[in-house]
Design a protein around this motif. Sequence first.
Motif, PDB file in Angstrom:
ATOM      1  N   ALA A 191       0.865  -1.178   0.000  1.00 12.62           N
ATOM      2  CA  ALA A 191       0.000   0.000   0.000  1.00 12.62           C
ATOM      3  C   ALA A 191       0.896   1.221   0.000  1.00 12.62           C
ATOM      4  CB  ALA A 191      -0.902   0.011   1.236  1.00 12.62           C
ATOM      5  N   GLY A 192       0.666   2.126  -0.949  1.00 13.64           N
ATOM      6  CA  GLY A 192       1.434   3.366  -1.038  1.00 13.64           C
ATOM      7  C   GLY A 192       0.518   4.563  -0.868  1.00 13.64           C
ATOM      8  N   PHE A 193       1.018   5.632  -0.248  1.00 11.53           N
ATOM      9  CA  PHE A 193       0.214   6.811   0.053  1.00 11.53           C
ATOM     10  C   PHE A 193       1.147   7.931   0.484  1.00 11.53           C
ATOM     11  CE2 PHE A 193       0.595   3.741   3.418  1.00 11.53           C
ATOM     12  CZ  PHE A 193       1.085   4.464   4.497  1.00 11.53           C
ATOM     13  N   THR A 194       0.639   9.130   0.633  1.00  9.89           N
ATOM     14  CA  THR A 194       1.446  10.246   1.131  1.00  9.89           C
ATOM     15  C   THR A 194       0.944  10.665   2.502  1.00  9.89           C
ATOM     16  OG1 THR A 194       0.045  11.860  -0.014  1.00  9.89           O
ATOM     17  CG2 THR A 194       2.010  11.096  -1.167  1.00  9.89           C
ATOM     18  N   LEU A 195       1.849  11.321   3.245  1.00 12.64           N
ATOM     19  CA  LEU A 195       1.531  11.828   4.574  1.00 12.64           C
ATOM     20  C   LEU A 195       2.446  12.997   4.882  1.00 12.64           C
ATOM     21  CD1 LEU A 195       2.994   9.447   7.300  1.00 12.64           C
ATOM     22  CD2 LEU A 195       3.395   9.066   4.870  1.00 12.64           C
ATOM     23  N   PRO A 196       2.090  13.839   5.874  1.00 15.38           N
ATOM     24  CA  PRO A 196       2.924  15.002   6.193  1.00 15.38           C
ATOM     25  C   PRO A 196       4.332  14.600   6.609  1.00 15.38           C
ATOM     26  CG  PRO A 196       0.761  15.213   7.195  1.00 15.38           C
ATOM     27  CD  PRO A 196       0.844  13.809   6.670  1.00 15.38           C
ATOM     28  N   HIS A 203      15.636  13.841   1.031  1.00 16.04           N
ATOM     29  CA  HIS A 203      16.446  13.036   0.106  1.00 16.04           C
ATOM     30  C   HIS A 203      16.902  11.723   0.744  1.00 16.04           C
ATOM     31  CE1 HIS A 203      16.618  16.423  -2.681  1.00 16.04           C
ATOM     32  NE2 HIS A 203      16.875  17.185  -1.654  1.00 16.04           N
ATOM     33  N   GLU A 204      15.980  11.044   1.391  1.00 14.63           N
ATOM     34  CA  GLU A 204      16.356   9.824   2.091  1.00 14.63           C
ATOM     35  C   GLU A 204      15.133   8.946   2.316  1.00 14.63           C
ATOM     36  OE1 GLU A 204      17.611  10.645   6.153  1.00 14.63           O
ATOM     37  OE2 GLU A 204      16.498  12.532   6.082  1.00 14.63           O
ATOM     38  N   ALA A 205      15.402   7.693   2.700  1.00 14.98           N
ATOM     39  CA  ALA A 205      14.334   6.756   3.032  1.00 14.98           C
ATOM     40  C   ALA A 205      14.699   6.030   4.316  1.00 14.98           C
ATOM     41  CB  ALA A 205      14.128   5.758   1.898  1.00 14.98           C
ATOM     42  N   TYR A 206      13.671   5.672   5.077  1.00 13.71           N
ATOM     43  CA  TYR A 206      13.819   4.850   6.280  1.00 13.71           C
ATOM     44  C   TYR A 206      12.959   3.606   6.104  1.00 13.71           C
ATOM     45  CZ  TYR A 206      16.282   8.514   8.839  1.00 13.71           C
ATOM     46  OH  TYR A 206      17.205   9.439   9.255  1.00 13.71           O
ATOM     47  N   ILE A 207      13.547   2.454   6.424  1.00 14.42           N
ATOM     48  CA  ILE A 207      12.842   1.182   6.260  1.00 14.42           C
ATOM     49  C   ILE A 207      12.880   0.416   7.576  1.00 14.42           C
ATOM     50  CG2 ILE A 207      12.739  -0.995   5.002  1.00 14.42           C
ATOM     51  CD1 ILE A 207      14.153   0.370   2.683  1.00 14.42           C
ATOM     52  N   TRP A 208      11.703   0.242   8.163  1.00 11.96           N
ATOM     53  CA  TRP A 208      11.540  -0.578   9.377  1.00 11.96           C
ATOM     54  C   TRP A 208      11.092  -1.955   8.947  1.00 11.96           C
ATOM     55  CZ3 TRP A 208       7.236  -3.216  11.011  1.00 11.96           C
ATOM     56  CH2 TRP A 208       7.234  -3.685  12.332  1.00 11.96           C
ATOM     57  N   SER A 209      11.711  -2.986   9.506  1.00 13.43           N
ATOM     58  CA  SER A 209      11.388  -4.343   9.052  1.00 13.43           C
ATOM     59  C   SER A 209      11.194  -5.299  10.213  1.00 13.43           C
ATOM     60  CB  SER A 209      12.512  -4.895   8.163  1.00 13.43           C
ATOM     61  OG  SER A 209      12.694  -4.114   7.018  1.00 13.43           O
ATOM     62  N   GLU A 210      10.244  -6.176  10.023  1.00 18.89           N
ATOM     63  CA  GLU A 210      10.090  -7.417  10.760  1.00 18.89           C
ATOM     64  C   GLU A 210       9.958  -8.501   9.698  1.00 18.89           C
ATOM     65  OE1 GLU A 210       9.276  -8.402  14.753  1.00 18.89           O
ATOM     66  OE2 GLU A 210      11.152  -7.719  13.863  1.00 18.89           O
ATOM     67  N   PRO A 211      10.141  -9.768  10.038  1.00 18.63           N
ATOM     68  CA  PRO A 211      10.109 -10.794   8.986  1.00 18.63           C
ATOM     69  C   PRO A 211       8.839 -10.718   8.139  1.00 18.63           C
ATOM     70  CG  PRO A 211      10.945 -11.753  11.013  1.00 18.63           C
ATOM     71  CD  PRO A 211      10.498 -10.363  11.355  1.00 18.63           C
ATOM     72  N   GLY A 212       9.047 -10.543   6.839  1.00 10.75           N
ATOM     73  CA  GLY A 212       7.938 -10.516   5.913  1.00 10.75           C
ATOM     74  C   GLY A 212       7.151  -9.226   5.883  1.00 10.75           C
ATOM     75  N   ARG A 213       7.633  -8.186   6.570  1.00  7.42           N
ATOM     76  CA  ARG A 213       6.891  -6.918   6.616  1.00  7.42           C
ATOM     77  C   ARG A 213       7.870  -5.745   6.651  1.00  7.42           C
ATOM     78  NH1 ARG A 213       4.164  -6.259  11.467  1.00  7.42           N
ATOM     79  NH2 ARG A 213       5.566  -7.743  12.476  1.00  7.42           N
ATOM     80  N   GLU A 221      11.972  16.533  -0.761  1.00  6.13           N
ATOM     81  CA  GLU A 221      12.308  17.785  -0.107  1.00  6.13           C
ATOM     82  C   GLU A 221      11.647  17.847   1.276  1.00  6.13           C
ATOM     83  OE1 GLU A 221      14.426  19.835  -1.306  1.00  6.13           O
ATOM     84  OE2 GLU A 221      14.602  18.980  -3.313  1.00  6.13           O
ATOM     85  N   PRO A 222      12.291  18.500   2.263  1.00  7.04           N
ATOM     86  CA  PRO A 222      11.708  18.558   3.609  1.00  7.04           C
ATOM     87  C   PRO A 222      10.381  19.302   3.664  1.00  7.04           C
ATOM     88  CG  PRO A 222      13.648  19.967   3.436  1.00  7.04           C
ATOM     89  CD  PRO A 222      13.621  19.133   2.200  1.00  7.04           C
ATOM     90  N   SER A 223      10.114  20.149   2.671  1.00  4.17           N
ATOM     91  CA  SER A 223       8.872  20.912   2.647  1.00  4.17           C
ATOM     92  C   SER A 223       7.723  20.158   1.985  1.00  4.17           C
ATOM     93  CB  SER A 223       9.091  22.237   1.906  1.00  4.17           C
ATOM     94  OG  SER A 223       9.526  21.992   0.569  1.00  4.17           O
ATOM     95  N   GLU A 224       8.003  18.970   1.445  1.00  4.96           N
ATOM     96  CA  GLU A 224       6.992  18.209   0.720  1.00  4.96           C
ATOM     97  C   GLU A 224       6.504  17.030   1.552  1.00  4.96           C
ATOM     98  OE1 GLU A 224       8.653  16.932  -2.942  1.00  4.96           O
ATOM     99  OE2 GLU A 224       9.006  18.954  -3.710  1.00  4.96           O
ATOM    100  N   PRO A 225       5.288  16.535   1.259  1.00  8.52           N
ATOM    101  CA  PRO A 225       4.831  15.301   1.919  1.00  8.52           C
ATOM    102  C   PRO A 225       5.786  14.155   1.616  1.00  8.52           C
ATOM    103  CG  PRO A 225       3.016  16.384   0.772  1.00  8.52           C
ATOM    104  CD  PRO A 225       4.272  17.104   0.350  1.00  8.52           C
ATOM    105  N   VAL A 226       5.808  13.192   2.501  1.00  3.02           N
ATOM    106  CA  VAL A 226       6.618  11.994   2.283  1.00  3.02           C
ATOM    107  C   VAL A 226       5.722  10.888   1.735  1.00  3.02           C
ATOM    108  CG1 VAL A 226       8.317  12.535   4.053  1.00  3.02           C
ATOM    109  CG2 VAL A 226       6.299  11.209   4.656  1.00  3.02           C
ATOM    110  N   HIS A 227       6.367   9.922   1.081  1.00  2.00           N
ATOM    111  CA  HIS A 227       5.642   8.752   0.597  1.00  2.00           C
ATOM    112  C   HIS A 227       5.785   7.645   1.628  1.00  2.00           C
ATOM    113  CE1 HIS A 227       4.633  10.035  -3.530  1.00  2.00           C
ATOM    114  NE2 HIS A 227       5.671  10.844  -3.344  1.00  2.00           N
ATOM    115  N   GLY A 228       4.665   7.077   1.989  1.00  2.00           N
ATOM    116  CA  GLY A 228       4.657   5.946   2.900  1.00  2.00           C
ATOM    117  C   GLY A 228       4.341   4.668   2.156  1.00  2.00           C
ATOM    118  N   PHE A 229       4.980   3.594   2.548  1.00  2.00           N
ATOM    119  CA  PHE A 229       4.712   2.281   1.964  1.00  2.00           C
ATOM    120  C   PHE A 229       4.624   1.260   3.100  1.00  2.00           C
ATOM    121  CE2 PHE A 229       7.033   4.632  -1.273  1.00  2.00           C
ATOM    122  CZ  PHE A 229       6.262   4.413  -2.403  1.00  2.00           C
TER     123      PHE A 229
END
Length: 410
Positions: A191-196, A203-213, A221-229
């Motif tokens: 599922a992809g979406f945007t959020l504040p 200019h970066e991404a953070y990925i939190w993981s548990e097995p299979g998730r 840009e810091p002034s733009e919404p981020v994309h969540g997945f």
Amino acid sequence: MTHPTTTSTPRRRVLISGASIAGPTLAYWLDRYGFEVTVLEKAAAVRGGGYAIDIRGTAREVVDRMGLLPRLREAHVDTRRISFLDAAGDIVGAVRPEQLTGGESGQDLEVRRGDLADALYAPLRDRVEFLFGDSIATLDDDGDAVHVVLESGTHRTFDLVIGTDGLHSNTRRLVFGPEEPFHRYLGHVFAGFTLPNELGLSHEAYIWSEPGRSAVLYAYEPSEPVHGFLTFVRDTPPFEAFRDPRAQRNLVASRFPEQVWQVPQLVAAMRSSEDLFFDIVSQIHMPSWSHGRVALAGDAAHATSFLSGQGSSVALIGAYVLAGELASHADHADAFAAYERRMRPFAQDNQALASGGGTIVTPTTRAQLDARNALLRDPEAMARELSTAEAETRRATHSSLTLPEYAAAL
């Protein structure tokens, strides 16, 4: 570069269904080669925004030949770091994007999908007919022409119809039948979406993981919404949720109950999102990309999936090749056959890049996750792991097709 030219015979009329990436690219080259082109798009306009996609290898040469490199360089989002988090939300380690993709630093382009769509549309808006807010209801290929009825009730006749309408192609369904025989599910749902951008990420991404998730924040840009997945593995595709947005949101939320890091915020944003994109990670494998006067290009013909990182690049290249072959052959059947001979090995090699994909971003077992995190805690070991022969193979695959010139006139 010289281009194929047409004779005094009537211009061939081509309907292109789909105005994302392959469609406008095909329209650009067919227009250059003297075809009469109509582009059909079910959306009300060219779709803006969207997550970033990569243009690398031979695809970079396609956009260069279209004169788009300066504009796309300006639109380059320049992701600099991908950080991986453990179950508690603490940073385990980070890598550069090209270490994961097998790309080339300073050469690959990373642009928002909407920015690429706008760049492709700009040189066409005054040259090619666009029909927005409509789609094909029926088509009848009588051997001499294709008679099309649109959902709006409009009747049109074309010499050729090309479906560039994506993974779940309507054109493919109408001509080749249901999607299921051609669909290869790769075991992931997303599922992809945007959020504040409340964290001020840039200019970066953070990925939190548990097995299979995995839960991902992807920022430009810091002034733009981020994309969540929010992505997770599932043995069978959730077909029951495709027609029910509430079921989609409930399914995704049920897989992310943790109250750590930004996971609760991502789930809440997903539930209330007005731009939710829910789908499965899959590919399209077809024995033939054409039937009569109808052909497919881009994801409609050979979706590689985002695990390959090559969907947009292969779409750009395939559209260029299809246009060139149509311009170089008087008979459409010969052109379609030449297009497949040239493109099929390249598409298959890029599809193969997704095999076993997702292990770093979404490890499927605890052992895989522990092994990945151990590597991330040792940057030198991680660099060695990502600089293997496999990475070299990925880079070679990105550029394994030599772009033809198509200089011969009909």
